[in-house]
Every structure is written in structure tokens, then in C-alpha cells.
Design a protein around this motif. Structure first.
Motif, PDB file in Angstrom:
ATOM      1  N   GLU A 278      46.641  10.136  -9.889  1.00 49.36           N
ATOM      2  CA  GLU A 278      46.312  11.482 -10.305  1.00 49.36           C
ATOM      3  C   GLU A 278      44.829  11.779 -11.032  1.00 49.36           C
ATOM      4  OE1 GLU A 278      51.051  10.624  -9.814  1.00 49.36           O
ATOM      5  OE2 GLU A 278      49.020   9.808 -10.976  1.00 49.36           O
ATOM      6  N   LEU A 281      42.042  12.166  -8.615  1.00 50.62           N
ATOM      7  CA  LEU A 281      42.343  13.270  -7.955  1.00 50.62           C
ATOM      8  C   LEU A 281      41.813  14.685  -8.953  1.00 50.62           C
ATOM      9  CD1 LEU A 281      42.660  15.063  -5.221  1.00 50.62           C
ATOM     10  CD2 LEU A 281      45.170  15.233  -6.057  1.00 50.62           C
ATOM     11  N   ASN A 284      38.074  14.498  -9.380  1.00 49.72           N
ATOM     12  CA  ASN A 284      37.255  15.299  -8.296  1.00 49.72           C
ATOM     13  C   ASN A 284      37.117  16.559  -8.293  1.00 49.72           C
ATOM     14  OD1 ASN A 284      35.693  14.188  -5.873  1.00 49.72           O
ATOM     15  ND2 ASN A 284      37.188  15.363  -4.783  1.00 49.72           N
TER      16      ASN A 284
END
Length: 302
Positions: A278, A281, A284
């Protein structure tokens, strides 16, 4: 908007950014519409009008939280958004009017339900108080004073909360940096509008300036780690600390030009503990926001 070549940056944004950050990118760098950014906020808004679902990408709790409201409020402030009738705005007011997630007359910064979902360690609910009352309450009060009806009970509540924060702030010798920035944000906005202005507000503002000085890291050798650089507090040349820190701000801008990656972006300088998939992500998602912040910092102080 900027003298830096952002061709690669724009390509990365269009290929990787979430819809919300892409709408912000279009607004700031491609002549996009502010309303399109606010429209994107609805996808993070629950039926109660609050925000969740990693709007603030370090916390994946699906329950509405004042800290997520904080993030939406600052997007509205950045856009200088004024439309009080937009459904997203009306939902926000509905959530705040409900009195949910409040304790001792203030909105709670960290919800216990955060612990059940992927999140950064600073969003873990513990028995130890980790934030002062100013974040997110100062920011929420700014929103209410600008978007709620002046004859509403919510507006009256915000006025009372502002006065409580003004009374408390001057007595505090230490304030967590994010909370300090929230309170100084509110004080600057009050001074712009003439609200609550007087000797107390002026004294609070002067006190906050002194606290900022004590928190800013002035050694550039330490800036690669997570720390409070001058630009954490100083966002424009009108800031009262700008003349004092102008040389360091120019150095920050120079560092910006030296630390872009091959895609024309900037990575975050913090990590989570656990939730590795997680976090990748989330990092990003944050990359989009951090990149826009760096470009606007360059535009402001270059």
C-alpha cells in the motif's frame, strides 16, 4: 507557469496521477478549470459529506475524518474557490453541522478506526496525544467562516472555536509544526479579512513567527531527510519571514532543480512502517502532489 521544462513531467502526470491530481495539474499548468478539480473531490466524499478513501494518501480509512476534510479544504483554498452551492461544498457543511468526530468542542485529528486500515504511523491512534487542537480545527474554521451562512449555528460554533484557539495559542511554548502551520494559516486569513483583528490576534501572530523560527532547519546539509525547511512555512514573498529566509529559499529552489528524477518529478522523502504494498501505491500518489508543490515553489522564489 515555470521556466523549467515540464514536458516529461506532464507526460508522467497524464500516465500516472489520480484523477484529482491530474485535474490540479491541468488547472495549474494547462489552463484547466477549477471546477473540474472540485468535481474530482466527490469521488472521495462519503454520503455524510465527509472525506475518506485516501484523499490524504497516507491514510486509507474509508470512514469520514476531519483530517481528510483538512486536505480538501486546502485544495479549495489553493484554487481560490468561491461557489458555495457546489454539491461537494454543501456536503462538507452537512458533515460539519452533524457534530460527528468531535471531542471537547473540537474535531478529532486521528480516528481510532485508522488502525484497522493501511496508514502511515503518524495516523495511528494511540493513548498519547500527537497533535494539538489547531490541526485540523483552524483550517475547518476558515472553511466555515467562508462558506457557511453567517446566521447559522455552525458559523457561531466556528467563531467560538476561533476565540478558544486564539486564547490558547499565546500560552503555548511548543507547537507541533503541522499544527503551527494550521494556526498561522488561520491567523493570516483572519488578518486579510479583518475578522477577530486586534491586539490579541497581532500578539498571536507574532508568537507564531517566533515559534516558526525555532522549528526551521537552517542547515542545508540536513534537508535530504524529513525536516522543516523554510518553504514549509513560507509560501510566498509576502510572508513576514521571507526577508529573513530569502537566501535559504533561493538555495531550496536551487536544490529543486538538482533533485528532479528522469521523469521530471520529485519523490517523497518519508516512509511508512509496514503495509509495504500500500505504501508503494501511496508514494506514487504523493509524487504527483509533491511534484506540483516543487514546481510552484520554484515559480514563487526562483
Amino acid at each position: 507557469m515555470t521556466n523549467l521544462d515540464i514536458t516529461k513531467t506532464g507526460r508522467w502526470m497524464h500516465c500516472n496521477a489520480r484523477g484529482l491530481e491530474l485535474a490540479k495539474w491541468r488547472f495549474y499548468f494547462e489552463g484547466g478549470d477549477a471546477g473540474a478539480v472540485v468535481d474530482e473531490l466527490q469521488y472521495y466524499q462519503n454520503t455524510d459529506g465527509g472525506f475518506a478513501h485516501a484523499l490524504e494518501a497516507d491514510c486509507w480509512n474509508p470512514a469520514s475524518a476531519p483530517s481528510q476534510m483538512f486536505y480538501a479544504i486546502h485544495i479549495l483554498h489553493e484554487l481560490d474557490y468561491k461557489d458555495k452551492t457546489h454539491p461537494v461544498i454543501q456536503g462538507m457543511l452537512r458533515y460539519l453541522e452533524s457534530g460527528k468526530d468531535m471531542e471537547d468542542g473540537f474535531w478529532i485529528s486521528i480516528l481510532s478506526s485508522n488502525n484497522e486500515y493501511p496508514h502511515a504511523p503518524w495516523w495511528t491512534k494511540t493513548d498519547i496525544k500527537t497533535f494539538d487542537v489547531y490541526m485540523p480545527n483552524a483550517d475547518i474554521c476558515w472553511f466555515i467562516l467562508n462558506f457557511a451562512q453567517k446566521d447559522s449555528s455552525l458559523y457561531t460554533k466556528a467563531e467560538s472555536m476561533v476565540q478558544r484557539m486564539l486564547d490558547l495559542f499565546l500560552s503555548q511554548k511548543e507547537v507541533e509544526p503541522h499544527s503551527l502551520e494550521s494556526m498561522m494559516f488561520l491567523l493570516r486569513e483572519l488578518q486579510k479579512t479583518g475578522s477577530f483583528c486586534g491586539p490579541q490576534t497581532d500578539a498571536d501572530a507574532a508568537h507564531g513567527i517566533q515559534l516558526m523560527r525555532g522549528l526551521i532547519e537552517e542547515d542545508p546539509d540536513h534537508w535530504n531527510a524529513y525536516c522543516i525547511t523554510p518553504s514549509f512555512f513560507i509560501h510566498d514573498r509576502l510572508h513576514p519571514l521571507y526577508p529573513e529566509y530569502s537566501t535559504l529559499l533561493k538555495l531550496e529552489v536551487q536544490r529543486i532543480t538538482e533533485t528532479r528524477d528522469a521523469e521530471g518529478c520529485w519523490n517523497i522523502n518519508w516512509v511508512w512502517q509496514g503495509y509495504e504494498n500500500e505504501f508503494r501505491l501511496s508514494a506514487n500518489w504523493w509524487k504527483s502532489s509533491v511534484t506540483m508543490q516543487k514546481l510552484m515553489l520554484y515559480e514563487t522564489f526562483a
